[in-house]
Design an enzyme around this catalytic site. Sequence first.
Site, PDB file in Angstrom:
ATOM      1  CB  SER A  38      -0.875   0.011   1.264  1.00 33.00           C
ATOM      2  OG  SER A  38      -1.536   1.254   1.443  1.00 33.00           O
ATOM      3  CE1 TYR A  47      -4.098  -1.992   5.718  1.00 31.59           C
ATOM      4  CE2 TYR A  47      -3.156   0.165   5.236  1.00 31.59           C
ATOM      5  CZ  TYR A  47      -3.794  -0.993   4.813  1.00 31.59           C
ATOM      6  OH  TYR A  47      -4.125  -1.144   3.490  1.00 31.59           O
TER       7      TYR A  47
END
Length: 252
Positions: free
Chosen positions: A137, A150
């Site tokens: 990401s 995350y």
Amino acid sequence: MKTFSLEGRAALVTGSSQGIGMAMAHGLHEAGARVVCHGLTDRPPALPEWASYVPCDLCDPSAPASLVEKAFECEPALDTLICNAGSFFDLPLLEMTRERWDQTMQLNLASTFFTAQAFAKHLVAEKRGGSIVITSSTNGFQAEMDSCAYDASKGALVMLTKSLAVSLADHGIRVNGIAPGLIKTPLTATWMESRDRSVLEHYEKKILLRRVGAPEDVAGAAVFLCSDAASYITGEIIVIDGGLTTGQIGRM
């Protein structure tokens, strides 16, 4: 170009019951590959008939090896793996728990490694090459508020991609990654739709292409990395964010 074709190839895509994973599965199929999809629960009604499907919870440490075994049962010639399964479990920093931290690291990071390892063991034993693509990401490069676990897991996936590429190169297995930016999926749609429109407008000004991405925007890069067109590429990460991380300030 025939080098972009995946005819004769077989792929496992983790986390492909919806969103980016399902879009990548469609892209692989359109390029000619046979595809094994994976999700947490029973086969989703929206999954096309052409896809095989294996359900399992990758938060279970024993699940990655089991998933790979079942995928090879579906497609013995499996030679392509997309590790896409992942989710967001963070709470605000001062409320974050060890349980949620461990859940993040197990699903996003550990399951990716052990799925890739189990897949590679099969190919090495059979003396076959292949390709692995890992979904990281833009959070692997830039931090976000109240997203410590995350962000850390996605940053670790960037380095895991490179480390696996080094370790598997001599076996003819290429390993690359993709780093999507802001993409509207079932996971992010709730977050986007629950906020004032001004928040989305802020991102649209920051994104050079002026829109939030769709899952289909990610599929092409994944297909490319799995194809012979990328046969001289390994250890790389393709950022797919419409230019979100390119401009420092964005439009006013």
